[in-house]
Design a protein around this motif. Structure first.
Motif, PDB file in Angstrom:
ATOM      1  N   GLY A 127       0.816  -1.211   0.000  1.00  0.00           N
ATOM      2  CA  GLY A 127       0.000   0.000   0.000  1.00  0.00           C
ATOM      3  C   GLY A 127       0.845   1.255   0.000  1.00  0.00           C
ATOM      4  N   PHE A 128       1.863   1.281   0.857  1.00  0.00           N
ATOM      5  CA  PHE A 128       2.746   2.445   0.918  1.00  0.00           C
ATOM      6  C   PHE A 128       3.536   2.609  -0.377  1.00  0.00           C
ATOM      7  CE2 PHE A 128       2.381   1.882   5.633  1.00  0.00           C
ATOM      8  CZ  PHE A 128       1.826   3.127   5.890  1.00  0.00           C
ATOM      9  N   ALA A 129       4.013   1.484  -0.947  1.00  0.00           N
ATOM     10  CA  ALA A 129       4.770   1.547  -2.201  1.00  0.00           C
ATOM     11  C   ALA A 129       3.898   2.073  -3.338  1.00  0.00           C
ATOM     12  CB  ALA A 129       5.329   0.166  -2.547  1.00  0.00           C
ATOM     13  N   SER A 130       2.637   1.653  -3.363  1.00  0.00           N
ATOM     14  CA  SER A 130       1.717   2.126  -4.406  1.00  0.00           C
ATOM     15  C   SER A 130       1.436   3.615  -4.259  1.00  0.00           C
ATOM     16  CB  SER A 130       0.404   1.333  -4.349  1.00  0.00           C
ATOM     17  OG  SER A 130       0.620  -0.024  -4.649  1.00  0.00           O
ATOM     18  N   ASP A 131       1.262   4.068  -3.016  1.00  0.00           N
ATOM     19  CA  ASP A 131       1.018   5.493  -2.778  1.00  0.00           C
ATOM     20  C   ASP A 131       2.234   6.328  -3.183  1.00  0.00           C
ATOM     21  OD1 ASP A 131      -1.527   5.033  -1.879  1.00  0.00           O
ATOM     22  OD2 ASP A 131      -0.999   5.081   0.254  1.00  0.00           O
ATOM     23  N   ILE A 132       3.436   5.822  -2.882  1.00  0.00           N
ATOM     24  CA  ILE A 132       4.660   6.567  -3.193  1.00  0.00           C
ATOM     25  C   ILE A 132       4.895   6.658  -4.701  1.00  0.00           C
ATOM     26  CG2 ILE A 132       7.187   6.508  -2.997  1.00  0.00           C
ATOM     27  CD1 ILE A 132       6.820   5.296  -0.206  1.00  0.00           C
ATOM     28  N   LEU A 133       4.702   5.531  -5.404  1.00  0.00           N
ATOM     29  CA  LEU A 133       4.944   5.496  -6.848  1.00  0.00           C
ATOM     30  C   LEU A 133       3.739   5.940  -7.667  1.00  0.00           C
ATOM     31  CD1 LEU A 133       6.982   2.164  -7.227  1.00  0.00           C
ATOM     32  CD2 LEU A 133       7.830   4.511  -6.994  1.00  0.00           C
ATOM     33  N   GLY A 134       2.607   6.118  -6.995  1.00  0.00           N
ATOM     34  CA  GLY A 134       1.407   6.574  -7.686  1.00  0.00           C
ATOM     35  C   GLY A 134       0.793   5.542  -8.610  1.00  0.00           C
ATOM     36  N   GLY A 135       0.951   4.257  -8.287  1.00  0.00           N
ATOM     37  CA  GLY A 135       0.377   3.197  -9.113  1.00  0.00           C
ATOM     38  C   GLY A 135       0.669   1.835  -8.528  1.00  0.00           C
ATOM     39  N   GLN A 136       0.072   0.817  -9.129  1.00  0.00           N
ATOM     40  CA  GLN A 136       0.205  -0.543  -8.606  1.00  0.00           C
ATOM     41  C   GLN A 136       1.556  -1.173  -8.903  1.00  0.00           C
ATOM     42  OE1 GLN A 136      -2.033  -1.725  -6.474  1.00  0.00           O
ATOM     43  NE2 GLN A 136      -2.973   0.285  -6.798  1.00  0.00           N
ATOM     44  N   ALA A 137       2.410  -0.488  -9.655  1.00  0.00           N
ATOM     45  CA  ALA A 137       3.766  -0.998  -9.877  1.00  0.00           C
ATOM     46  C   ALA A 137       4.503  -1.131  -8.551  1.00  0.00           C
ATOM     47  CB  ALA A 137       4.532  -0.084 -10.833  1.00  0.00           C
ATOM     48  N   GLY A 138       4.182  -0.256  -7.608  1.00  0.00           N
ATOM     49  CA  GLY A 138       4.812  -0.337  -6.286  1.00  0.00           C
ATOM     50  C   GLY A 138       4.438  -1.620  -5.573  1.00  0.00           C
ATOM     51  N   ALA A 139       3.160  -1.992  -5.647  1.00  0.00           N
ATOM     52  CA  ALA A 139       2.710  -3.228  -5.014  1.00  0.00           C
ATOM     53  C   ALA A 139       3.345  -4.443  -5.674  1.00  0.00           C
ATOM     54  CB  ALA A 139       1.185  -3.322  -5.084  1.00  0.00           C
ATOM     55  N   ILE A 140       3.429  -4.423  -6.998  1.00  0.00           N
ATOM     56  CA  ILE A 140       4.031  -5.545  -7.735  1.00  0.00           C
ATOM     57  C   ILE A 140       5.503  -5.692  -7.358  1.00  0.00           C
ATOM     58  CG2 ILE A 140       4.581  -6.443 -10.027  1.00  0.00           C
ATOM     59  CD1 ILE A 140       2.125  -4.835 -11.055  1.00  0.00           C
ATOM     60  N   ALA A 141       6.198  -4.573  -7.165  1.00  0.00           N
ATOM     61  CA  ALA A 141       7.616  -4.615  -6.796  1.00  0.00           C
ATOM     62  C   ALA A 141       7.813  -5.308  -5.453  1.00  0.00           C
ATOM     63  CB  ALA A 141       8.183  -3.191  -6.754  1.00  0.00           C
ATOM     64  N   VAL A 142       6.936  -5.031  -4.498  1.00  0.00           N
ATOM     65  CA  VAL A 142       7.042  -5.668  -3.178  1.00  0.00           C
ATOM     66  C   VAL A 142       6.836  -7.174  -3.307  1.00  0.00           C
ATOM     67  CG1 VAL A 142       6.013  -5.824  -0.877  1.00  0.00           C
ATOM     68  CG2 VAL A 142       6.334  -3.594  -1.952  1.00  0.00           C
ATOM     69  N   MET A 143       5.842  -7.594  -4.089  1.00  0.00           N
ATOM     70  CA  MET A 143       5.608  -9.032  -4.287  1.00  0.00           C
ATOM     71  C   MET A 143       6.788  -9.693  -4.999  1.00  0.00           C
ATOM     72  SD  MET A 143       1.573  -9.612  -5.104  1.00  0.00           S
ATOM     73  CE  MET A 143       1.567  -8.752  -6.676  1.00  0.00           C
ATOM     74  N   THR A 144       7.429  -8.959  -5.912  1.00  0.00           N
ATOM     75  CA  THR A 144       8.576  -9.496  -6.631  1.00  0.00           C
ATOM     76  C   THR A 144       9.731  -9.780  -5.682  1.00  0.00           C
ATOM     77  OG1 THR A 144       7.922  -8.254  -8.615  1.00  0.00           O
ATOM     78  CG2 THR A 144      10.174  -9.096  -8.545  1.00  0.00           C
TER      79      THR A 144
END
Length: 373
Positions: free
Chosen positions: A341-358
């Motif tokens: 959630g925090f990564a998505s808010d920081i990057l402004g998109g779901q790429a942040g969430a995908i990065a954490v799962m990666t």
């Protein structure tokens, strides 16, 4: 099997959190607090549940878990504020933590050792049915019942509450002769095992597995909304795609692992997830996104049993303590959604969430080198 179906109610949190986010206009980090809260309670209740089973028995402990789960399903029917939903998801997490720890030992009282594994595998299949139905029921309530009966996505709560009530009545009426209780484990006994490097690696592996599971459940619809402009009701089918292939993976994995080494199958599964996440970073095609979600579902379906078995085999004299510790590893379902959630808010998109799962999948690939053949 009805108890296993009730165990699957916990997976409605991914679908529900997306609808609550829409209803209450929450940010990604606020909405992801719900699945995080659900899995936080595994950290607190896994070992105490073992102590509770020794005092009141396994059947009564499962009944307690069902009663707590029923409470969690009733709250959203009467209240939909942010605080009420936090309370409902807390009870859902507590009930599921107790159930995950007590139901499998209860089944061992009913089945011979020769048929126990196949029975538990079928139980996971039944559990996945409840997970698969949640987004379908929510979309049905929002699109079909809303215009005609004034009901919305929350129709899934009274439906699951009715099933939970039937389950309590049927289990309560079923006589079960239980074995003598095992020796009680303490929190200290479990935590001390983390000092063993391989057990620590297994614990982190369980955390990554559950984090990817909950993360995909929550994020998949958001990707479709972000990339393709779909409505939440339509995008919710992405969660169904994930659970369809996770269910298929559980079923096929029980046969594949009989003839294929655990390390080889585990490695192929993790590589499949990593490829899927690479696709999700840039995919803008509906079917390509569905394919990637399906790959994650299939790849993640057998991670837990392989890691769990590796941990038990590593410490055969402390299976109770190892089991409690591995269940505590489900706490990864709290850490990953928050970070996503925090990564998505920081990057402004779901790429942040995908990065954490990666990152979680990359760890599992490193872990695969330590698996015994």
């Amino acid at each position: 099997m009805l108890c296993f179906f009730a165990m699957g109610f916990v997976d409605l949190v991914g679908t529900a959190s997306n609808y609550v986010q829409k209803d209450l206009s929450l940010t990604d980090s606020q909405a992801n607090l719900f699945p995080s809260l659900v899995f936080f309670w595994f950290l607190i209740f896994s070992v105490p549940t073992g102590l509770l089973m020794n005092r009141i028995g396994r059947k009564n402990t499962v009944l307690v878990s069902l009663a707590v789960t029923l409470t969690s399903l009733v709250i959203p029917v009467f209240a939909d504020s942010f605080t009420a939903m936090l309370l409902a998801f807390s009870f859902l997490g507590i009930g599921n933590a107790i159930m995950q720890t007590s139901l499998n030992p209860l089944v061992s009282n009913l089945m011979s050792s020769d048929h126990l594994a196949s029975t538990l595998t079928f139980g996971q299949f039944v559990k996945a049915i409840a997970s698969f139905l949640a987004p379908i029921l929510a979309a049905w309530g929002a699109t079909t019942l809303m215009p005609t009966l004034g009901m919305n996505w929350k129709v899934l709560f009274p439906i699951y509450a009715a099933v939970c009530t039937i389950t309590i009545a049927m289990l309560g009426a079923t006589p079960i002769e239980e074995e003598q209780p095992d020796k009680a484990s303490s929190v200290t006994d479990c935590i001390r095992l983390l000092g063993r490097p391989f057990i620590l690696l297994c614990f982190l592996g369980i955390m990554c597995h559950v984090g990817i599971d909950v993360g995909t459940n929550t994020t998949a619809p958001k990707i479709l909304i972000e990339r393709l402009g779909m409505t939440l009701e339509t995008a919710g089918f992405a969660t169904g795609v994930y659970f369809i292939f996770r269910t298929a993976g559980c079923f096929l994995g029980s046969f594949i692992l009989r003839s294929c080494s655990a390390r080889k199958f585990f490695t192929v599964s993790v590589v499949m997830m990593l490829l899927a996440m690479i696709i999700l970073f840039s995919a803008s095609s509906l079917y390509l996104i569905y394919a990637a979600i399906a790959m994650i579902g299939f790849g993640n379906s057998n991670i837990f049993p392989v890691v769990f078995a590796q941990a038990l085999n590593n410490s055969p004299k402390e299976k109770n303590e190892v089991s409690g510790l591995m269940i505590m590893g489900l706490f990864g379902g709290t850490i990953f959604p928050l970070a996503m959630g925090f990564a998505s808010d920081i990057l402004g998109g779901q790429a942040g969430a995908i990065a954490v799962m990666t990152i979680g999948a990359a760890y599992l690939l490193l872990y695969s080198a330590r698996i015994k053949k």
